[in-house]
Design a protein around this motif. Structure first.
Motif, mmCIF file in Angstrom:
data_model
loop_
_atom_site.group_PDB
_atom_site.id
_atom_site.type_symbol
_atom_site.label_atom_id
_atom_site.label_comp_id
_atom_site.label_asym_id
_atom_site.label_seq_id
_atom_site.Cartn_x
_atom_site.Cartn_y
_atom_site.Cartn_z
ATOM 1 N N PHE A 109 0.880 -1.119 -0.111
ATOM 2 C CA PHE A 109 -0.126 -0.137 0.187
ATOM 3 C C PHE A 109 0.908 1.170 -0.100
ATOM 4 C CE2 PHE A 109 -2.342 3.636 2.204
ATOM 5 C CZ PHE A 109 -3.410 3.618 1.334
ATOM 6 N N ARG A 110 0.603 2.092 -0.901
ATOM 7 C CA ARG A 110 1.257 3.382 -0.875
ATOM 8 C C ARG A 110 0.345 4.590 -0.644
ATOM 9 N NH1 ARG A 110 3.649 3.312 -5.660
ATOM 10 N NH2 ARG A 110 5.836 2.301 -4.874
ATOM 11 N N PRO A 111 0.582 5.335 0.521
ATOM 12 C CA PRO A 111 -0.515 6.263 0.839
ATOM 13 C C PRO A 111 -0.347 7.606 -0.041
ATOM 14 C CG PRO A 111 1.504 6.260 2.591
ATOM 15 C CD PRO A 111 1.500 5.062 1.567
ATOM 16 N N ASN A 112 -1.495 8.039 -0.045
ATOM 17 C CA ASN A 112 -1.565 9.327 -1.004
ATOM 18 C C ASN A 112 -0.755 10.252 -0.434
ATOM 19 O OD1 ASN A 112 -2.307 11.194 -2.754
ATOM 20 N ND2 ASN A 112 -4.300 11.761 -1.452
ATOM 21 N N ARG A 113 -0.013 11.199 -1.347
ATOM 22 C CA ARG A 113 0.924 12.328 -0.962
ATOM 23 C C ARG A 113 0.710 13.664 -1.625
ATOM 24 N NH1 ARG A 113 4.035 7.745 -0.072
ATOM 25 N NH2 ARG A 113 5.792 8.131 1.388
ATOM 26 N N GLN A 114 -0.667 13.745 -1.703
ATOM 27 C CA GLN A 114 -1.181 14.837 -2.416
ATOM 28 C C GLN A 114 -2.017 15.893 -1.599
ATOM 29 O OE1 GLN A 114 -2.884 13.820 -5.958
ATOM 30 N NE2 GLN A 114 -0.937 12.836 -6.708
ATOM 31 N N ASP A 115 -1.778 17.156 -1.762
ATOM 32 C CA ASP A 115 -2.625 17.941 -1.107
ATOM 33 C C ASP A 115 -2.984 17.829 0.363
ATOM 34 O OD1 ASP A 115 -2.660 19.229 -3.631
ATOM 35 O OD2 ASP A 115 -4.054 18.058 -4.236
ATOM 36 N N ILE A 116 -4.509 17.991 0.645
ATOM 37 C CA ILE A 116 -4.844 17.912 1.866
ATOM 38 C C ILE A 116 -4.950 16.631 2.673
ATOM 39 C CG2 ILE A 116 -7.370 17.535 1.579
ATOM 40 C CD1 ILE A 116 -7.897 19.972 3.083
ATOM 41 N N ASN A 117 -5.033 15.604 1.617
ATOM 42 C CA ASN A 117 -5.122 14.350 2.257
ATOM 43 C C ASN A 117 -3.816 13.560 2.151
ATOM 44 O OD1 ASN A 117 -7.893 14.024 2.618
ATOM 45 N ND2 ASN A 117 -8.149 13.977 0.513
ATOM 46 N N ASP A 118 -2.656 14.339 2.220
ATOM 47 C CA ASP A 118 -1.375 13.974 2.382
ATOM 48 C C ASP A 118 -1.058 12.740 3.469
ATOM 49 O OD1 ASP A 118 1.440 13.205 2.412
ATOM 50 O OD2 ASP A 118 2.170 15.324 2.273
ATOM 51 N N LEU A 119 -0.823 11.652 3.014
ATOM 52 C CA LEU A 119 -0.576 10.639 4.217
ATOM 53 C C LEU A 119 0.804 10.273 4.304
ATOM 54 C CD1 LEU A 119 -3.691 8.523 3.804
ATOM 55 C CD2 LEU A 119 -3.551 10.046 5.287
ATOM 56 N N SER A 120 1.749 10.688 3.701
ATOM 57 C CA SER A 120 3.053 10.761 3.823
ATOM 58 C C SER A 120 3.421 10.592 5.301
ATOM 59 C CB SER A 120 4.036 11.446 3.063
ATOM 60 O OG SER A 120 3.867 12.856 3.538
ATOM 61 N N SER A 121 4.857 9.845 5.361
ATOM 62 C CA SER A 121 5.300 9.659 6.709
ATOM 63 C C SER A 121 5.588 11.096 7.510
ATOM 64 C CB SER A 121 6.485 8.986 6.760
ATOM 65 O OG SER A 121 7.232 8.950 8.180
ATOM 66 N N LYS A 122 5.895 11.949 6.752
ATOM 67 C CA LYS A 122 6.127 13.366 7.279
ATOM 68 C C LYS A 122 4.995 14.168 7.939
ATOM 69 C CE LYS A 122 8.847 17.515 6.022
ATOM 70 N NZ LYS A 122 9.681 18.248 4.859
ATOM 71 N N THR A 123 4.126 13.920 7.034
ATOM 72 C CA THR A 123 2.626 14.660 7.222
ATOM 73 C C THR A 123 1.881 13.854 8.422
ATOM 74 O OG1 THR A 123 2.585 15.462 4.968
ATOM 75 C CG2 THR A 123 0.511 15.669 6.334
ATOM 76 N N LEU A 124 1.998 12.527 8.426
ATOM 77 C CA LEU A 124 1.397 11.650 9.436
ATOM 78 C C LEU A 124 2.082 12.281 10.980
ATOM 79 C CD1 LEU A 124 0.703 8.375 7.922
ATOM 80 C CD2 LEU A 124 -0.857 10.217 8.668
ATOM 81 N N LYS A 125 3.026 12.329 10.972
ATOM 82 C CA LYS A 125 3.915 12.851 11.917
ATOM 83 C C LYS A 125 3.438 14.117 12.573
ATOM 84 C CE LYS A 125 8.445 13.449 14.083
ATOM 85 N NZ LYS A 125 9.823 13.993 13.754
ATOM 86 N N LYS A 126 3.348 15.136 11.703
ATOM 87 C CA LYS A 126 2.847 16.376 11.926
ATOM 88 C C LYS A 126 1.541 16.329 12.752
ATOM 89 C CE LYS A 126 5.554 18.947 8.559
ATOM 90 N NZ LYS A 126 5.311 19.685 7.440
ATOM 91 N N ARG A 127 0.380 15.609 11.991
ATOM 92 C CA ARG A 127 -0.646 15.250 12.345
ATOM 93 C C ARG A 127 -0.893 14.695 13.830
ATOM 94 N NH1 ARG A 127 -4.381 13.328 7.300
ATOM 95 N NH2 ARG A 127 -4.051 15.280 6.102
#
Length: 155
Positions: A109-127
């Motif tokens: 599974f490759r999470p979405n990394r675009q816009d508001i639904n960015d589920l990348s590692s970096k963004t998930l960590k921020k959330r």
């Protein structure tokens, strides 16, 4: 709800990180498929648990069917499912045997990394709001017993 982290020591003596401490995500529960469908139905849905379960079952079967046909399957804004293999190498292309060189087939599974639904590692960590699981241990305190009324004299 915070993401719970447990700190553990690396006890693998062959590891370069032997003796170091690392955080691991604590899983509090595995939600079953039917529990997830029930949860979906409770989100102001006009559909009951049975309908959500039926749709989810159909979706699951269709995703698997499409993967086995060699397609990647984008799952809305969440991300994309795809298949990958683990295999051993062969010296020549003609020596590669699909039956013996392929050691495993994996669902990825490759999470979405675009816009508001960015589920990348970096963004998930921020959330995420992290909490050390050790801090949640509740110590039991002895409850005070309520005072008993005095018995009437003469009984």
């Amino acid at each position: 709800m915070p993401v719970l982290i447990k700190i553990r020591e690396n006890k693998n003596i062959r590891s370069n990180a032997f003796g170091k401490h690392f955080g691991r995500v604590v899983t509090t529960k595995t939600m079953t498929y039917s529990e997830l469908c029930k949860h979906m139905s409770e989100h102001n849905s006009v559909y009951g648990e049975d309908v959500c379960l039926g749709v989810a079952n159909k979706l699951q079967n269709c995703i698997l069917e499409q993967l086995m046909e060699g397609k990647k399957v984008q799952f809305g804004e969440l991300g994309t499912f795809y298949l990958a293999i683990k295999s051993t190498g062969a010296d020549k292309e003609e020596d590669y045997n699909l039956g013996t060189n392929i050691k495993g087939l994996f669902l990825r599974f490759r999470p979405n990394r675009q816009d508001i639904n960015d589920l990348s590692s970096k963004t998930l960590k921020k959330r995420a709001d992290f909490k050390n699981a050790k801090d949640l241990i509740i110590t039991k305190t002895k409850k005070e017993e309520p005072e008993q009324p005095a018995e009437p004299a003469g009984n």
